[in-house]
Design an enzyme around this catalytic site. Structure first.
Site, PDB file in Angstrom:
ATOM      1  N   ASP A 227      36.072  45.800  42.566  1.00 15.45           N
ATOM      2  CA  ASP A 227      36.317  45.229  41.241  1.00 15.45           C
ATOM      3  C   ASP A 227      36.133  43.712  41.223  1.00 15.45           C
ATOM      4  O   ASP A 227      36.523  43.013  42.162  1.00 15.45           O
ATOM      5  CB  ASP A 227      37.777  45.565  40.867  1.00 15.45           C
ATOM      6  CG  ASP A 227      38.180  45.069  39.509  1.00 15.45           C
ATOM      7  OD1 ASP A 227      37.668  45.611  38.525  1.00 15.45           O
ATOM      8  OD2 ASP A 227      39.001  44.130  39.433  1.00 15.45           O
ATOM      9  N   GLU A 296      31.108  45.621  41.339  1.00 16.54           N
ATOM     10  CA  GLU A 296      31.150  45.344  39.904  1.00 16.54           C
ATOM     11  C   GLU A 296      30.932  43.853  39.697  1.00 16.54           C
ATOM     12  O   GLU A 296      31.801  43.038  39.989  1.00 16.54           O
ATOM     13  CB  GLU A 296      32.521  45.726  39.323  1.00 16.54           C
ATOM     14  CG  GLU A 296      32.549  45.638  37.804  1.00 16.54           C
ATOM     15  CD  GLU A 296      33.793  44.958  37.225  1.00 16.54           C
ATOM     16  OE1 GLU A 296      34.506  44.239  37.933  1.00 16.54           O
ATOM     17  OE2 GLU A 296      34.030  45.147  36.020  1.00 16.54           O
TER      18      GLU A 296
HETATM   19  C1  GLC Z   1      37.414  44.406  36.110  1.00 12.27           C
HETATM   20  C2  GLC Z   1      37.873  45.675  35.431  1.00 12.27           C
HETATM   21  C3  GLC Z   1      38.596  45.322  34.157  1.00 12.27           C
HETATM   22  C4  GLC Z   1      39.780  44.442  34.495  1.00 12.27           C
HETATM   23  C5  GLC Z   1      39.324  43.220  35.298  1.00 12.27           C
HETATM   24  C6  GLC Z   1      40.477  42.455  35.865  1.00 12.27           C
HETATM   25  O1  GLC Z   1      36.454  43.738  35.384  1.00 12.27           O
HETATM   26  O2  GLC Z   1      36.779  46.509  35.195  1.00 12.27           O
HETATM   27  O3  GLC Z   1      39.004  46.461  33.462  1.00 12.27           O
HETATM   28  O4  GLC Z   1      40.422  44.028  33.324  1.00 12.27           O
HETATM   29  O5  GLC Z   1      38.524  43.602  36.394  1.00 12.27           O
HETATM   30  O6  GLC Z   1      41.067  43.155  36.902  1.00 12.27           O
END
Ligand code: GLC
Length: 574
Positions: A227, A296
């Site tokens: 993430d 991500e």
């Molecule tokens: C990532 C997740 C998102 C979250 C963010 C902070 O982008 O996909 O949903 O709010 O991280 O953790």
């Protein structure tokens, strides 16, 4: 035409052990897999408390093999106060009671593996919850944890007022620094104030997070979504960031700055490489198959590619980094040309040794059916299924589920700070319960009020109905996962172009055979000459639900009439 070459030796080799590593490791299982994103809280609520849970995923587990899915990844199920829906973790190594127990998760892992389904978790390394014991101890100054987070002294202005150390902004708006009375210092949070950033320059943090990865690998997890990876490091000099000069963006919004000091720092790629080594050596030791990393990262195309590793592959990073460009570029107003540019930007930039992936929506972005119209779901599902590499499905996309209907008063997303931002920013719209059937709450649970309202469209759009008589988006989806093992789609060359203002054509070709997608996403009928890409010897293999064409029959490539929103997968020799 004999295109369904399931027994092709090359395809076989994707599934078999890699002899070069001394025996029993399938390093490549993910390279052409169909992945499915399970947003656990909205998938299936087994105990009727309004919140989806792990036992709910177990109850519905056959949906994945039925749909031709090879791997699922779960949104965070770790202990959390859930201010940011579980992306604020207070214990990385335990399951939140709202989602179930460790035993439930173990059972899900076992049941997945029994079905030859891989299962991956969300790894949230950038930050913890402010309720994590590490942060509690860091606030208190406990030696071991003192530098687990990024603590900086205040600055004081001319009038003696306390100020944050610099102008850095949080992704969720306003300063990225919050003052802590106990420590008498500011701490950094690139997201919400309840999500303090971990300090990855502290080797103890690196070690602690490595332990988290190893812990889950030992439970049988097959890999991780990583993430918010671009935010892991910030430059140490704490210089102010320059303005972005984006027109109309207020100065408290994240987009008002150019994030040269807080995103995509060089150390991030090195850390990703270390995690890759950790996973590879774990896979080598424990045999079986590669455990994988999916990153991500919403960033420029150049920086996105860097998450894969070096261009020559001497240093590897994530197995694949999500391709989010269509999430941004496939909008209501996009022409076929805009979408083609987006796809080709990716294909032109990815080094040939790495694997592409195709994503249409997720829990942070409005659903594709809503962005581009529900009539276009088959065409978009076809698009991502036949482009080279990995196909990622967000729960509900297989039935063309649209955004739900949420009132401002029902908002649960911390990203929304006021009514003005609600429609654009609220992520609850794309997080409403999965529409299983036409029973109470669409079969999400047995009648308790779901944490977000079930979309009123569930009577029309639900899985049960789409499994019934007649054509449906789900049946198209299943056909698509079926043909993905075709050698042309696994190994073929790729041409992507627009053939009218709203018609996209994708041709994959291998060894004299082609698989061609023609997708008219527009609202008007078009007549096309596609003879450059479709030969006379052709037949329609799959068609969108409203297409008047006949499966198995040839189309006239010189005079191909495409109805509004019609999409066809055509097999031909070329
Ligand atoms: C990532 C997740 C998102 C979250 C963010 C902070 O982008 O996909 O949903 O709010 O991280 O953790």
């Amino acid at each position: 035409m004999g295109l369904n070459l399931n027994d092709d030796p090359f395809i076989e080799s994707l599934r078999l052990d890699d002899q070069s590593t001394g025996g029993t490791i399938d390093w490549d299982w993910w390279k052409h897999a169909s992945f499915y994103h399970v947003y656990v809280k909205s998938f299936r609520d087994s105990n009727n408390d309004g919140i989806g849970d792990i036992r709910g995923v177990i109850e519905k587990i056959d949906h994945f093999p039925d749909s031709g899915i090879d791997a699922i990844f779960l949104s965070p199920i770790f202990q959390s106060p859930k201010i940011d829906q579980g992306y604020d973790v207070s214990d990385f190594m335990d399951v939140d009671p709202e989602f179930g127990t460790m035993d439930d998760l173990k059972e899900l892992i076992t049941q997945s593996h029994e079905r030859n389904l891989k299962i991956l978790l969300d790894f949230v390394p950038n930050h913890t919850s402010d309720q994590h014991q590490w942060f509690v101890d860091s606030v208190k100054g406990v030696d071991e944890y003192r530098d687990f987070y990024i603590w900086v002294d205040a600055k004081y202005d001319g009038s003696g007022n306390r100020q944050p150390p610099n102008n850095w902004l949080s992704v969720f708006h306003h300063s990225a620094w919050s003052w802590n009375e106990t420590r008498q210092q500011y701490y950094l949070h690139q997201f919400h104030p309840t999500q303090p950033d971990l300090n990855f320059r502290n080797p103890k943090v690196v070690e602690a997070m490595n332990k988290v990865l190893l812990f889950w690998l030992d439970q049988g997890i097959d890999g991780f979504r990583v993430d918010a990876i671009p935010y892991i490091f910030e430059s140490e000099n704490l210089y102010d960031e320059p303005p972005s000069y984006w027109p109309g963006v207020p100065d408290y919004e994240f987009e008002s700055l150019d994030h040269v000091h807080t995103k995509d720092q060089p150390e991030t790629y090195e850390l990703m490489h270390q995690w890759r080594q950790l996973l590879d050596s774990y896979s080598e030791k424990n045999r079986g198959h590669a455990r994988i990393l999916m990153s991500e990262a919403y960033t420029t195309i150049e920086n996105t590619m860097r998450y894969f590793g070096t261009r020559d592959g001497t240093k590897l990073g994530a197995h694949f980094t999500f391709n989010f460009f269509l999430v941004g570029d496939a909008t209501a107003g996009a022409s076929a040309h805009d979408i083609v540019v987006s796809i080709n930007k990716w294909l032109d930039n990815i080094p040939p040794i790495y694997t592409s992936s195709w994503v249409l929506s997720n829990h942070d972005n409005h659903r594709i059916s809503t962005r581009c119209g529900p009539g276009n779901i088959d065409g978009f599902n076809m698009l991502k299924a036949i482009l080279p590499g990995i196909d990622v499905t967000y729960y509900g996309e297989e039935i063309g589920q649209e955004n739900g209907e949420i009132l401002y008063e029902e908002n649960q997303d911390l990203k929304v700070k006021n009514r003005g931002m609600f429609e654009k920013l609220c992520r609850d719209f794309e997080r409403t319960p999965f529409q299983w059937d036409d029973s109470v709450n669409a079969g999400f649970n047995d009648g308790a009020k779901p944490w977000l309202p079930v979309s009123s469209k569930y009577l029309e759009t639900n899985l049960k109905k789409q499994k019934g008589d007649g054509p449906s988006h789900y049946k198209v989806f299943r056909e698509l996962t079926r043909i993905r093992s075709n050698v042309v789609l696994v190994r073929g060359s790729t041409v992507v172009k627009s053939v009218s203002e709203h018609t996209i054509l994708v041709r994959r070709s291998h060894d004299g055979s082609s698989v061609v997608l023609v997708f008219n996403k527009g609202v008007s009928q078009v007549v096309l000459n596609v003879s450059e890409d479709v030969s006379k010897t052709n037949y329609v293999e799959i068609k969108s639900v409203q297409s008047p064409k006949e499966i198995g029959y040839a189309v006239d490539p010189h005079h191909l009439k495409m109805e509004p929103h019609e999409a066809l997968i055509i097999f031909c020799s070329i």
